[in-house]
Structure formats: C-alpha cells, structure tokens
Write a protein that holds these residues in place. Structure first.
Motif, PDB file in Angstrom:
ATOM      1  N   GLN A 176       0.827  -1.214   0.000  1.00 59.08           N
ATOM      2  CA  GLN A 176       0.000   0.000   0.000  1.00 59.08           C
ATOM      3  C   GLN A 176       0.860   1.262   0.000  1.00 59.08           C
ATOM      4  O   GLN A 176       0.331   2.374   0.026  1.00 59.08           O
ATOM      5  CB  GLN A 176      -0.891   0.015   1.262  1.00 59.08           C
ATOM      6  CG  GLN A 176      -1.799  -1.180   1.405  1.00 59.08           C
ATOM      7  CD  GLN A 176      -2.919  -1.130   0.397  1.00 59.08           C
ATOM      8  OE1 GLN A 176      -3.685  -0.177   0.345  1.00 59.08           O
ATOM      9  NE2 GLN A 176      -3.003  -2.157  -0.444  1.00 59.08           N
ATOM     10  N   GLN A 177       2.212   1.080  -0.040  1.00 56.85           N
ATOM     11  CA  GLN A 177       3.117   2.206   0.176  1.00 56.85           C
ATOM     12  C   GLN A 177       2.962   3.301  -0.865  1.00 56.85           C
ATOM     13  O   GLN A 177       3.226   4.469  -0.583  1.00 56.85           O
ATOM     14  CB  GLN A 177       4.591   1.744   0.179  1.00 56.85           C
ATOM     15  CG  GLN A 177       4.963   0.888   1.372  1.00 56.85           C
ATOM     16  CD  GLN A 177       4.587  -0.568   1.184  1.00 56.85           C
ATOM     17  OE1 GLN A 177       3.777  -0.921   0.325  1.00 56.85           O
ATOM     18  NE2 GLN A 177       5.160  -1.439   1.998  1.00 56.85           N
ATOM     19  N   SER A 178       2.514   2.948  -2.070  1.00 59.77           N
ATOM     20  CA  SER A 178       2.431   3.975  -3.105  1.00 59.77           C
ATOM     21  C   SER A 178       1.238   4.905  -2.888  1.00 59.77           C
ATOM     22  O   SER A 178       1.154   5.966  -3.504  1.00 59.77           O
ATOM     23  CB  SER A 178       2.335   3.310  -4.478  1.00 59.77           C
ATOM     24  OG  SER A 178       1.167   2.527  -4.515  1.00 59.77           O
ATOM     25  N   LYS A 179       0.315   4.541  -2.005  1.00 59.48           N
ATOM     26  CA  LYS A 179      -0.863   5.395  -1.766  1.00 59.48           C
ATOM     27  C   LYS A 179      -0.570   6.422  -0.679  1.00 59.48           C
ATOM     28  O   LYS A 179       0.268   6.180   0.184  1.00 59.48           O
ATOM     29  CB  LYS A 179      -2.036   4.536  -1.276  1.00 59.48           C
ATOM     30  CG  LYS A 179      -2.546   3.528  -2.277  1.00 59.48           C
ATOM     31  CD  LYS A 179      -3.738   2.801  -1.669  1.00 59.48           C
ATOM     32  CE  LYS A 179      -4.283   1.746  -2.600  1.00 59.48           C
ATOM     33  NZ  LYS A 179      -5.227   0.858  -1.901  1.00 59.48           N
ATOM     34  N   PRO A 180      -1.310   7.541  -0.691  1.00 56.72           N
ATOM     35  CA  PRO A 180      -1.205   8.464   0.445  1.00 56.72           C
ATOM     36  C   PRO A 180      -1.601   7.720   1.726  1.00 56.72           C
ATOM     37  O   PRO A 180      -2.469   6.838   1.673  1.00 56.72           O
ATOM     38  CB  PRO A 180      -2.233   9.557   0.133  1.00 56.72           C
ATOM     39  CG  PRO A 180      -2.689   9.329  -1.262  1.00 56.72           C
ATOM     40  CD  PRO A 180      -2.301   7.961  -1.681  1.00 56.72           C
ATOM     41  N   GLN A 181      -1.007   8.076   2.852  1.00 62.33           N
ATOM     42  CA  GLN A 181      -1.209   7.303   4.082  1.00 62.33           C
ATOM     43  C   GLN A 181      -2.681   7.064   4.425  1.00 62.33           C
ATOM     44  O   GLN A 181      -3.079   5.965   4.768  1.00 62.33           O
ATOM     45  CB  GLN A 181      -0.524   7.991   5.264  1.00 62.33           C
ATOM     46  CG  GLN A 181      -0.855   7.281   6.585  1.00 62.33           C
ATOM     47  CD  GLN A 181       0.211   7.451   7.647  1.00 62.33           C
ATOM     48  OE1 GLN A 181       1.122   8.243   7.516  1.00 62.33           O
ATOM     49  NE2 GLN A 181       0.104   6.680   8.711  1.00 62.33           N
ATOM     50  N   ARG A 182      -3.508   8.096   4.287  1.00 61.56           N
ATOM     51  CA  ARG A 182      -4.898   7.944   4.745  1.00 61.56           C
ATOM     52  C   ARG A 182      -5.699   6.947   3.907  1.00 61.56           C
ATOM     53  O   ARG A 182      -6.738   6.466   4.328  1.00 61.56           O
ATOM     54  CB  ARG A 182      -5.598   9.301   4.776  1.00 61.56           C
ATOM     55  CG  ARG A 182      -5.536  10.046   3.451  1.00 61.56           C
ATOM     56  CD  ARG A 182      -6.548  11.156   3.432  1.00 61.56           C
ATOM     57  NE  ARG A 182      -6.392  12.076   4.566  1.00 61.56           N
ATOM     58  CZ  ARG A 182      -7.136  13.154   4.748  1.00 61.56           C
ATOM     59  NH1 ARG A 182      -8.073  13.450   3.865  1.00 61.56           N
ATOM     60  NH2 ARG A 182      -6.953  13.932   5.772  1.00 61.56           N
ATOM     61  N   GLU A 183      -5.199   6.618   2.700  1.00 59.96           N
ATOM     62  CA  GLU A 183      -5.912   5.659   1.847  1.00 59.96           C
ATOM     63  C   GLU A 183      -5.399   4.238   1.994  1.00 59.96           C
ATOM     64  O   GLU A 183      -5.953   3.302   1.408  1.00 59.96           O
ATOM     65  CB  GLU A 183      -5.772   6.063   0.373  1.00 59.96           C
ATOM     66  CG  GLU A 183      -6.595   7.279   0.015  1.00 59.96           C
ATOM     67  CD  GLU A 183      -6.272   7.801  -1.371  1.00 59.96           C
ATOM     68  OE1 GLU A 183      -5.859   7.009  -2.243  1.00 59.96           O
ATOM     69  OE2 GLU A 183      -6.406   9.027  -1.559  1.00 59.96           O
ATOM     70  N   ARG A 184      -4.323   4.054   2.746  1.00 60.47           N
ATOM     71  CA  ARG A 184      -3.748   2.709   2.846  1.00 60.47           C
ATOM     72  C   ARG A 184      -4.687   1.773   3.595  1.00 60.47           C
ATOM     73  O   ARG A 184      -5.318   2.169   4.579  1.00 60.47           O
ATOM     74  CB  ARG A 184      -2.387   2.765   3.554  1.00 60.47           C
ATOM     75  CG  ARG A 184      -1.367   3.498   2.713  1.00 60.47           C
ATOM     76  CD  ARG A 184       0.004   3.505   3.352  1.00 60.47           C
ATOM     77  NE  ARG A 184       0.813   4.531   2.693  1.00 60.47           N
ATOM     78  CZ  ARG A 184       1.949   4.999   3.161  1.00 60.47           C
ATOM     79  NH1 ARG A 184       2.443   4.534   4.301  1.00 60.47           N
ATOM     80  NH2 ARG A 184       2.598   5.921   2.498  1.00 60.47           N
ATOM     81  N   LEU A 185      -4.737   0.529   3.134  1.00 63.44           N
ATOM     82  CA  LEU A 185      -5.680  -0.429   3.701  1.00 63.44           C
ATOM     83  C   LEU A 185      -5.077  -1.229   4.847  1.00 63.44           C
ATOM     84  O   LEU A 185      -3.879  -1.508   4.868  1.00 63.44           O
ATOM     85  CB  LEU A 185      -6.160  -1.402   2.615  1.00 63.44           C
ATOM     86  CG  LEU A 185      -6.918  -0.765   1.455  1.00 63.44           C
ATOM     87  CD1 LEU A 185      -7.199  -1.809   0.372  1.00 63.44           C
ATOM     88  CD2 LEU A 185      -8.226  -0.147   1.946  1.00 63.44           C
ATOM     89  N   LEU A 186      -5.932  -1.594   5.789  1.00 59.86           N
ATOM     90  CA  LEU A 186      -5.518  -2.406   6.927  1.00 59.86           C
ATOM     91  C   LEU A 186      -6.737  -3.188   7.402  1.00 59.86           C
ATOM     92  O   LEU A 186      -7.861  -2.936   6.936  1.00 59.86           O
ATOM     93  CB  LEU A 186      -4.972  -1.503   8.036  1.00 59.86           C
ATOM     94  CG  LEU A 186      -5.775  -0.232   8.365  1.00 59.86           C
ATOM     95  CD1 LEU A 186      -6.932  -0.522   9.288  1.00 59.86           C
ATOM     96  CD2 LEU A 186      -4.864   0.790   9.030  1.00 59.86           C
ATOM     97  N   LEU A 187      -6.526  -4.156   8.271  1.00 59.86           N
ATOM     98  CA  LEU A 187      -7.665  -4.843   8.894  1.00 59.86           C
ATOM     99  C   LEU A 187      -8.062  -3.995  10.090  1.00 59.86           C
ATOM    100  O   LEU A 187      -7.207  -3.679  10.930  1.00 59.86           O
ATOM    101  CB  LEU A 187      -7.274  -6.251   9.327  1.00 59.86           C
ATOM    102  CG  LEU A 187      -6.906  -7.195   8.177  1.00 59.86           C
ATOM    103  CD1 LEU A 187      -6.495  -8.568   8.719  1.00 59.86           C
ATOM    104  CD2 LEU A 187      -8.076  -7.349   7.209  1.00 59.86           C
ATOM    105  N   ARG A 188      -9.314  -3.600  10.163  1.00 60.02           N
ATOM    106  CA  ARG A 188      -9.705  -2.688  11.250  1.00 60.02           C
ATOM    107  C   ARG A 188      -9.360  -3.327  12.595  1.00 60.02           C
ATOM    108  O   ARG A 188      -9.549  -4.534  12.793  1.00 60.02           O
ATOM    109  CB  ARG A 188     -11.187  -2.328  11.166  1.00 60.02           C
ATOM    110  CG  ARG A 188     -12.128  -3.476  11.478  1.00 60.02           C
ATOM    111  CD  ARG A 188     -13.584  -2.999  11.503  1.00 60.02           C
ATOM    112  NE  ARG A 188     -14.478  -4.127  11.722  1.00 60.02           N
ATOM    113  CZ  ARG A 188     -15.785  -4.101  11.479  1.00 60.02           C
ATOM    114  NH1 ARG A 188     -16.365  -3.012  11.001  1.00 60.02           N
ATOM    115  NH2 ARG A 188     -16.516  -5.158  11.705  1.00 60.02           N
ATOM    116  N   THR A 189      -8.834  -2.492  13.491  1.00 59.19           N
ATOM    117  CA  THR A 189      -8.405  -2.996  14.801  1.00 59.19           C
ATOM    118  C   THR A 189      -9.501  -2.837  15.838  1.00 59.19           C
ATOM    119  O   THR A 189      -9.371  -3.305  16.959  1.00 59.19           O
ATOM    120  CB  THR A 189      -7.167  -2.215  15.273  1.00 59.19           C
ATOM    121  OG1 THR A 189      -7.500  -0.824  15.285  1.00 59.19           O
ATOM    122  CG2 THR A 189      -5.986  -2.454  14.347  1.00 59.19           C
TER     123      THR A 189
END
Ligand code: PHE
Length: 371
Positions: A176-189
C-alpha cells in the motif's frame, strides 16, 4: 420363462387386447432388469431387431396369420403395440436393481434428518448484547473489515505517527506504500471506524450499535486471537452527558449479567473520547468477593479483585466531530458518548470457557453444547 410370442387363434378384440397387455408387461419386466450397458443392448436386440426380434415375430405371427375380417383390427393393435414397446425400450436404462417393494416409499421409516446447526456462542452473545440496546431504541449498523487508515485512525483523532497507534497492533494489507497514508488499507483494529461511517451518512440525533469482526497482530493463546469481535455503541444528540453514558451502561450491564451487579468507572485514555473510562462490573462469578466456594478458592476470572473490566468508553472527542461537521455534527451544538466491548471475552466469562481458541476451531462436539 422368458417371454415368447404366442400364436393367436382367437382374434376377438378381447383376445388381442390380452395378448398385447401380456407383451407389454413382459417388456416392462425385462426393461427393469437392465443392470449394464450390455443388458441394455441385449434388450434392444431381443425386442427391436429387424431379423427375428419380438416386434418382427409379432408382425409375422399375429398379422400375417390373421383371418381376413380381423386384419384391419389386428393391424391397428399391432401398430399401437409397436409404439408402446419402442417407448419402453428407448426409456430403459441401467439401474442398480431393487424390486418394486424396495423402491416404493415406506412412510413408517424415519426421515433423513438434515441438522440445521445452532447459533455460535459468540453470535449468541452478540445478539443478546445488541438486543439490550435495541430495546433502548438503538439501531444496528455495520461496516467493512478491511478499512483505510483514515477511518481506523485519522478520523478517530489518532494523528499520523502518533504513539497511540502502537497500542492497536495493526495488521496492514501489503503493497500500500504507493498510496497516500490515509488511503492505505488495513484490517480494522476496532469497530470504532463505523462511528465515522455512520455519522457521514446519518445526521444527528443517532443511537447505534455496531457488532463486527476486528483483527490485531496478537499471537493466539488461551485469551488472545488475531481475529475477535467487538460491539461498538454511539449516541449523539444535543445535551448528551457523562450521566447518560453511566446510566445507559449501568442498565445494559444489569440486563446482561443480572440486576445485582455493580458498575464502576475508572479513568482511561482513547484518542477519540474525552474524558475516557474503562467500565468494570462486579464479578458475576464470585459475586465481587474475589473468593469462590466453601474453601474460599481464589476467583480466577476477576483475578481475586472482585471486578471485571468489560469495555472502554467516553464522551466523543470534539476533534472527531470536526471530521463529520458538515453532516450536522457541530461540536458546539452536539455531544455524545461511545463505548466498545470485546464480545469474545464476555462469551468466555459468561459460559465459563477457559480457551478462546475453542470458539474458532469448529469442533462440533464443543459447539453443539449451545444447540
Ligand atoms: N475502540 C476501543 C478499543 O478497541 C474501545 C472504545 C470504543 C473506547 C469506543 C471508547 C469508545 O479499545
């Protein structure tokens, strides 16, 4: 005795009918005995072969031998019979056998039971908790398990690189590194990102509970699982106070654990609530004494403290409202409270299960105890 074409002497309609019916029954019986492809071929040859097949024999014996006045009638009947026999032979197919009695349905036998399963203990606990809030007028919302950094952190007032993010042991989606930080995907914690999704689509006032799956980078053991469940709550209106939070959660805990449990709030910290608190209920296993049974054995679920931590909560931080201000959430006009609880831990306590892994291994012997 295999069927053989009889010679006809009597050409009355009744006699022709009887002869035709015997022929059809014989063909049906033979077709029912077909057990293999070679049986099927023999059947076809025996009945249909041009040279000396049964239909040819019938033609020869019944038609050609018929007296003049009976020829017309005999001809019609033989034609009908040919059609019927051809149908039977064409429809014949390989079967595994069994006589008519075995193939008929014996309605006195028990039916085939298809087990419909039972509610999983976690779902059961979730439904129970959701039910308590539904009775208070709350609606149910859901949101995605794969979330963006924005909803899981930024809009919940975790600034980029803020150390509070470290407390969440996040599992990130790769590449996801190429995206701006706020758009990077993760599994919700946590289920808290659905607070933002809900406020983006629903204007205040709102009262909502949000059940769902969350993930954290915790190695599995008896009390941890990288996947677990939470129920989030959010109430926003004008003049919502910490008193409303306390009253609502005290009522919910009494509904869930019995009217004699006590509740107790201790100060805590979450970036998206201010002030924040942890809610404890008096131990419903030992009744709050920290000891169990006649021999005063130490109570394990509450670690002998008499109190069990059940959730995190607090007043919605004005900084969170700033992110959804355009949808009617002006922090100067509205206020609200939020809470989030771990369902799996509550299910463990409620059902006296000592290993969270049992909930996720799918062993029917364990799960059917809730059937
Ligand atoms: N999201 C928090 C957690 O997972 C719990 C929480 C929810 C705290 C809502 C306050 C308000 O730990």
């Amino acid at each position: 005795m295999p069927y053989a074409v009889p010679k006809l002497t009597d050409y009355s309609p009744a006699a022709l009918e009887k002869a035709a019916n015997e022929c059809i029954s014989a063909c049906q019986a033979e077709a029912a005995e077909v057990r293999s492809d070679s049986d099927l071929k023999s059947l076809r040859d025996r009945w249909m072969a041009r040279k000396n097949g049964i239909l040819t024999q019938i033609n020869d014996l019944w038609l050609k031998g018929a007296p003049k006045e009976a020829k017309r009638d005999a001809g019609m009947r033989v034609n009908e019979l040919k059609v019927r026999i051809t149908e039977l032979v064409d429809a014949a197919h390989v079967t595994s056998g069994g006589d008519a009695a075995a193939e008929s349905v014996d309605i006195s036998l028990p039916g085939i039971r298809r087990p419909i399963g039972a509610e999983h203990p976690i779902i059961k606990t979730m439904n129970e908790i959701v039910g308590v809030f539904q009775k208070l007028g709350y609606s149910v919302a859901e949101g995605p398990v794969v979330e963006t950094d924005y909803y899981n952190f930024e809009a919940l007032n975790f600034p980029p690189n803020h150390p509070a993010r470290d407390t969440q042991d996040t599992l990130f989606i790769a590449n996801q590194q190429s995206k701006p930080q706020r758009e990077r995907l993760l599994l919700r914690t946590h289920t808290s990102p659905v607070q933002i999704h809900t406020m983006e689509t629903m204007r205040p006032p709102i009262r909502i509970v949000i059940p769902g799956k969350v993930h954290r980078n915790d190695p599995p053991d008896a009390s941890h699982s990288p996947m677990f469940h939470q129920i989030e709550g959010l109430a926003v209106d004008t003049n919502i106070t910490f008193g409303d939070l306390k009253g609502t959660l005290d009522h919910a805990m009494k509904s869930l654990f019995g009217s004699n449990v006590k509740t107790h709030f201790r100060p805590s910290f979450f970036p998206f609530t201010e002030p924040s608190a942890e809610l404890y209920v008096s131990c419903f296993i030992c009744g709050g004494s920290g000891k169990r049974g006649a021999d005063n054995a130490p109570c394990r679920p509450c670690k002998q403290t008499g109190w069990i931590e059940v959730l995190g909560c607090g007043m919605v931080d004005p900084n969170v409202f700033e992110f959804v201000k355009d949808n009617g959430y002006d922090p100067k006009k509205v206020s609200g409270f939020a809470f989030g609880m771990g369902v799996d831990r509550l299910a463990l306590l409620k059902y006296g299960v000592d290993d969270i892994q049992l909930f996720f291994q799918g062993d029917v012997r364990f799960l059917e105890q809730w059937a």
